[in-house]
Design a protein around this motif. Structure first.
Motif, PDB file in Angstrom:
ATOM      1  N   GLU A  14      -0.258   9.401  -4.564  1.00 36.75           N
ATOM      2  CA  GLU A  14       0.071   8.084  -3.980  1.00 36.75           C
ATOM      3  C   GLU A  14      -1.210   7.317  -3.670  1.00 36.75           C
ATOM      4  O   GLU A  14      -2.242   7.920  -3.352  1.00 36.75           O
ATOM      5  CB  GLU A  14       0.840   8.250  -2.655  1.00 36.75           C
ATOM      6  CG  GLU A  14       2.129   9.004  -2.746  1.00 36.75           C
ATOM      7  CD  GLU A  14       3.292   8.175  -3.278  1.00 36.75           C
ATOM      8  OE1 GLU A  14       3.107   6.965  -3.511  1.00 36.75           O
ATOM      9  OE2 GLU A  14       4.364   8.759  -3.461  1.00 36.75           O
ATOM     10  N   THR A  15      -1.111   6.012  -3.707  1.00 34.90           N
ATOM     11  CA  THR A  15      -2.242   5.178  -3.303  1.00 34.90           C
ATOM     12  C   THR A  15      -1.989   4.715  -1.863  1.00 34.90           C
ATOM     13  O   THR A  15      -0.897   4.917  -1.325  1.00 34.90           O
ATOM     14  CB  THR A  15      -2.346   3.935  -4.197  1.00 34.90           C
ATOM     15  OG1 THR A  15      -1.138   3.186  -4.034  1.00 34.90           O
ATOM     16  CG2 THR A  15      -2.551   4.309  -5.653  1.00 34.90           C
ATOM     17  N   ARG A  16      -2.982   4.045  -1.299  1.00 43.03           N
ATOM     18  CA  ARG A  16      -2.799   3.478   0.046  1.00 43.03           C
ATOM     19  C   ARG A  16      -1.593   2.549   0.054  1.00 43.03           C
ATOM     20  O   ARG A  16      -0.775   2.561   0.961  1.00 43.03           O
ATOM     21  CB  ARG A  16      -4.028   2.646   0.435  1.00 43.03           C
ATOM     22  CG  ARG A  16      -5.159   3.463   0.953  1.00 43.03           C
ATOM     23  CD  ARG A  16      -6.306   2.596   1.312  1.00 43.03           C
ATOM     24  NE  ARG A  16      -6.727   1.774   0.180  1.00 43.03           N
ATOM     25  CZ  ARG A  16      -7.761   0.962   0.193  1.00 43.03           C
ATOM     26  NH1 ARG A  16      -8.469   0.831   1.273  1.00 43.03           N
ATOM     27  NH2 ARG A  16      -8.100   0.263  -0.868  1.00 43.03           N
ATOM     28  N   GLU A  17      -1.492   1.738  -1.016  1.00 47.23           N
ATOM     29  CA  GLU A  17      -0.431   0.730  -1.082  1.00 47.23           C
ATOM     30  C   GLU A  17       0.936   1.398  -1.203  1.00 47.23           C
ATOM     31  O   GLU A  17       1.887   1.027  -0.516  1.00 47.23           O
ATOM     32  CB  GLU A  17      -0.655  -0.210  -2.280  1.00 47.23           C
ATOM     33  CG  GLU A  17      -1.890  -1.098  -2.172  1.00 47.23           C
ATOM     34  CD  GLU A  17      -3.212  -0.354  -2.383  1.00 47.23           C
ATOM     35  OE1 GLU A  17      -3.201   0.735  -2.994  1.00 47.23           O
ATOM     36  OE2 GLU A  17      -4.259  -0.855  -1.913  1.00 47.23           O
ATOM     37  N   SER A  18       1.019   2.416  -2.090  1.00 46.51           N
ATOM     38  CA  SER A  18       2.342   3.008  -2.322  1.00 46.51           C
ATOM     39  C   SER A  18       2.781   3.880  -1.140  1.00 46.51           C
ATOM     40  O   SER A  18       3.966   4.103  -0.938  1.00 46.51           O
ATOM     41  CB  SER A  18       2.360   3.804  -3.630  1.00 46.51           C
ATOM     42  OG  SER A  18       1.492   4.902  -3.546  1.00 46.51           O
ATOM     43  N   ALA A  19       1.814   4.368  -0.349  1.00 39.45           N
ATOM     44  CA  ALA A  19       2.185   5.220   0.796  1.00 39.45           C
ATOM     45  C   ALA A  19       2.547   4.385   2.028  1.00 39.45           C
ATOM     46  O   ALA A  19       3.172   4.895   2.961  1.00 39.45           O
ATOM     47  CB  ALA A  19       1.030   6.157   1.137  1.00 39.45           C
ATOM     48  N   TYR A  20       2.171   3.114   2.023  1.00 37.21           N
ATOM     49  CA  TYR A  20       2.272   2.285   3.235  1.00 37.21           C
ATOM     50  C   TYR A  20       3.680   2.290   3.842  1.00 37.21           C
ATOM     51  O   TYR A  20       3.866   2.629   5.014  1.00 37.21           O
ATOM     52  CB  TYR A  20       1.835   0.845   2.913  1.00 37.21           C
ATOM     53  CG  TYR A  20       1.873  -0.075   4.114  1.00 37.21           C
ATOM     54  CD1 TYR A  20       0.750  -0.270   4.906  1.00 37.21           C
ATOM     55  CD2 TYR A  20       3.050  -0.731   4.480  1.00 37.21           C
ATOM     56  CE1 TYR A  20       0.785  -1.098   6.016  1.00 37.21           C
ATOM     57  CE2 TYR A  20       3.098  -1.552   5.592  1.00 37.21           C
ATOM     58  CZ  TYR A  20       1.964  -1.736   6.352  1.00 37.21           C
ATOM     59  OH  TYR A  20       2.011  -2.542   7.450  1.00 37.21           O
ATOM     60  N   GLN A  21       4.696   1.933   3.042  1.00 37.98           N
ATOM     61  CA  GLN A  21       6.046   1.758   3.588  1.00 37.98           C
ATOM     62  C   GLN A  21       6.603   3.071   4.138  1.00 37.98           C
ATOM     63  O   GLN A  21       7.216   3.110   5.211  1.00 37.98           O
ATOM     64  CB  GLN A  21       6.979   1.187   2.504  1.00 37.98           C
ATOM     65  CG  GLN A  21       8.265   0.586   3.063  1.00 37.98           C
ATOM     66  CD  GLN A  21       8.009  -0.561   4.051  1.00 37.98           C
ATOM     67  OE1 GLN A  21       7.190  -1.434   3.787  1.00 37.98           O
ATOM     68  NE2 GLN A  21       8.673  -0.543   5.205  1.00 37.98           N
ATOM     69  N   HIS A  77      -5.277   4.478   5.135  1.00 39.42           N
ATOM     70  CA  HIS A  77      -6.484   4.948   4.450  1.00 39.42           C
ATOM     71  C   HIS A  77      -6.160   6.296   3.818  1.00 39.42           C
ATOM     72  O   HIS A  77      -5.425   7.087   4.398  1.00 39.42           O
ATOM     73  CB  HIS A  77      -7.646   5.099   5.445  1.00 39.42           C
ATOM     74  CG  HIS A  77      -8.932   5.502   4.785  1.00 39.42           C
ATOM     75  ND1 HIS A  77      -9.767   4.589   4.189  1.00 39.42           N
ATOM     76  CD2 HIS A  77      -9.492   6.728   4.592  1.00 39.42           C
ATOM     77  CE1 HIS A  77     -10.804   5.228   3.673  1.00 39.42           C
ATOM     78  NE2 HIS A  77     -10.665   6.524   3.898  1.00 39.42           N
ATOM     79  N   LYS A  78      -6.718   6.539   2.642  1.00 43.45           N
ATOM     80  CA  LYS A  78      -6.500   7.834   1.987  1.00 43.45           C
ATOM     81  C   LYS A  78      -7.827   8.591   1.936  1.00 43.45           C
ATOM     82  O   LYS A  78      -8.804   8.079   1.375  1.00 43.45           O
ATOM     83  CB  LYS A  78      -5.974   7.615   0.564  1.00 43.45           C
ATOM     84  CG  LYS A  78      -5.700   8.907  -0.182  1.00 43.45           C
ATOM     85  CD  LYS A  78      -5.194   8.616  -1.591  1.00 43.45           C
ATOM     86  CE  LYS A  78      -4.923   9.895  -2.352  1.00 43.45           C
ATOM     87  NZ  LYS A  78      -4.494   9.627  -3.739  1.00 43.45           N
ATOM     88  N   TRP A  79      -7.845   9.790   2.526  1.00 51.04           N
ATOM     89  CA  TRP A  79      -9.006  10.681   2.389  1.00 51.04           C
ATOM     90  C   TRP A  79      -8.645  11.693   1.308  1.00 51.04           C
ATOM     91  O   TRP A  79      -7.952  12.664   1.601  1.00 51.04           O
ATOM     92  CB  TRP A  79      -9.297  11.417   3.699  1.00 51.04           C
ATOM     93  CG  TRP A  79      -9.776  10.568   4.835  1.00 51.04           C
ATOM     94  CD1 TRP A  79      -9.074  10.234   5.953  1.00 51.04           C
ATOM     95  CD2 TRP A  79     -11.069   9.970   4.985  1.00 51.04           C
ATOM     96  NE1 TRP A  79      -9.855   9.456   6.783  1.00 51.04           N
ATOM     97  CE2 TRP A  79     -11.083   9.282   6.214  1.00 51.04           C
ATOM     98  CE3 TRP A  79     -12.230   9.948   4.195  1.00 51.04           C
ATOM     99  CZ2 TRP A  79     -12.198   8.587   6.679  1.00 51.04           C
ATOM    100  CZ3 TRP A  79     -13.335   9.249   4.657  1.00 51.04           C
ATOM    101  CH2 TRP A  79     -13.312   8.584   5.879  1.00 51.04           C
ATOM    102  N   LEU A  80      -9.086  11.431   0.090  1.00 53.91           N
ATOM    103  CA  LEU A  80      -8.782  12.371  -1.002  1.00 53.91           C
ATOM    104  C   LEU A  80      -9.454  13.719  -0.720  1.00 53.91           C
ATOM    105  O   LEU A  80      -8.856  14.776  -0.894  1.00 53.91           O
ATOM    106  CB  LEU A  80      -9.267  11.785  -2.342  1.00 53.91           C
ATOM    107  CG  LEU A  80      -9.028  12.637  -3.576  1.00 53.91           C
ATOM    108  CD1 LEU A  80      -7.547  12.937  -3.778  1.00 53.91           C
ATOM    109  CD2 LEU A  80      -9.599  11.968  -4.826  1.00 53.91           C
TER     110      LEU A  80
END
Ligand SMILES: Cc1cc2nc3c(=O)[nH]c(=O)nc-3n(C[C@H](O)[C@H](O)[C@H](O)COP(=O)(O)OP(=O)(O)OC[C@H]3O[C@@H](n4cnc5c(N)ncnc54)[C@H](O)[C@@H]3O)c2cc1C
Length: 330
Positions: A244-251, A273-276
């Motif tokens: 998932e990206t930051r955008e796709s995880a937001y909701q 924020h995503k910490w890979l």
């Protein structure tokens, strides 16, 4: 001696700080790919000067590490860069309860800034991502610029070392490939005023999505400041949603916060924020503190993946890097 430190997180800046005190006439340069200092000890700024700690939340140390690194801890405490964590914490494990906990009242990136300022770094450049290093000490960044150094210290997560073109033995490459990290998302919320009515300031959650929540202004003792909240996801959530990206995880994350805390008012601003590469799960074999990648022009790799993923792990790596350099007698 012209030294380059790649990365501007805790390990790099603690190393610069120690080197400045130990080696006379050293010229220190730091190149960092991000726009500012901190790495995984970064802060996100919100409206009205408020902020949240995006990565490192608090520093936990037992008494043996406190005395081992007393020189550093005493300075950080005497300058109030670190203060005892005395907010209300819920759900902290019993074993952790016996340790000392500290917070950085000005945000955890103030630790990095403390080391940087006191290292008197000669040159620091942000938005400078290193793409290749040669065995003759030439360092190339993606913008195409090149510069030669006498000693190069890499402090970036293991997968990012492997992304660089860099001389190293097959054995070291194989060991770096075995280092693994957890992935975590953070969800932060900024409010216009102090508004959240909870008994706790920091809470460890028993939930599949979120492991941790902090009302960060209160964690830092600022009870009258506008509320700034940060959630950290569980390791399991990060593993399942690694693509998932930051955008796709937001909701998904926004809905989960509302489900967990339905009475909370709507915030002024939210971010993900995503910490890979969040925390090290499998560290480099035998946790040596650092490894020498190249001997002719020394290239040394350090960072928390060579020790453990916390502040003391970064200090341990920084001390080992310095001792390794002293033993090279260059
Ligand atoms: C969500 C989260 C919560 C955490 N909580 C805690 C906690 O409460 N307490 C604690 O003690 N620790 C905690 N940790 C662990 C701690 O953050 C790390 O152990 C520590 O910050 C690692 O520092 P470092 O300098 O080794 O690496 P980093 O901070 O990762 O620094 C490496 C730097 O190198 C830069 N870089 C990467 N590639 C390149 C390149 N090619 N060129 C130039 N620059 C590059 C990166 O941008 C980064 O700034 C947490 C970490 C996370 C992610």
């Amino acid at each position: 001696m012209k030294v380059l430190l790649i990365g501007c997180g805790l390990t790099s800046t603690a190393t610069a700080y120690l080197l400045r005190a130990r080696i006379p006439n050293i010229h220190l340069t730091v190149w960092e790919k991000a726009r500012g200092p901190g790495g995984r000890a970064s802060v996100r700024r919100g409206p009205k000067g408020i902020s949240v700690d995006l990565g490192v939340q608090f520093i936990t140390t037992d008494s043996s590490a406190l005395s081992k690194y007393s020189v550093i801890y005493e300075q950080l405490i005497s300058t109030k860069t670190l203060t005892p964590m005395d907010c209300k914490i819920e759900g902290l494990s019993k074993s952790n309860n016996q340790n000392n906990h500290f917070i950085a009242p000005n945000g955890t990136n103030s630790l990095v800034k403390y080391f940087l300022n006191n290292a008197n770094v000669d040159c620091i450049e942000f938005e400078r991502r290193v793409s290749a290093i040669t065995s003759s000490g030439k360092v190339i960044s993606i913008c195409g610029s090149e510069e030669f150094f006498d000693l190069i210290i890499i402090t970036v997560p293991a997968p990012q070392i492997l992304q660089m073109e860099c001389p190293m033995s097959q054995l070291v490459r194989n060991e770096l490939e075995k280092v693994t990290y957890s992935t975590r998302f953070t969800f932060n919320m900024f409010y216009e005023k102090p508004i959240i009515k909870e008994e706790w300031d920091v809470k460890f959650l028993d939930d599949k999505t979120f492991r941790y929540v902090s009302i960060d202004n209160r964690k830092r003792g600022q009870y009258d400041a506008p509320d700034s909240v940060i959630f950290h996801t569980t390791k399991e959530f990060g593993e399942t949603h690694v693509t998932e990206t930051r955008e796709s995880a937001y909701q998904m994350l926004f809905d989960k916060v509302n489900e967990l805390f339905p009475d909370w008012p709507s915030p002024e601003l939210c971010n993900v924020h995503k910490w890979l590469y969040s925390q090290v799960v499998n560290s480099y074999s035998n946790s040596p503190g650092c490894v020498i990648l190249n001997e002719s022009i020394p290239i040394i790799a350090g960072g928390d993946c060579f020790t453990q993923s916390n502040f003391n792990g970064c200090l341990e790596s920084a001390y080992t890097i310095c001792e390794t350099i002293e033993n090279l007698k260059i």
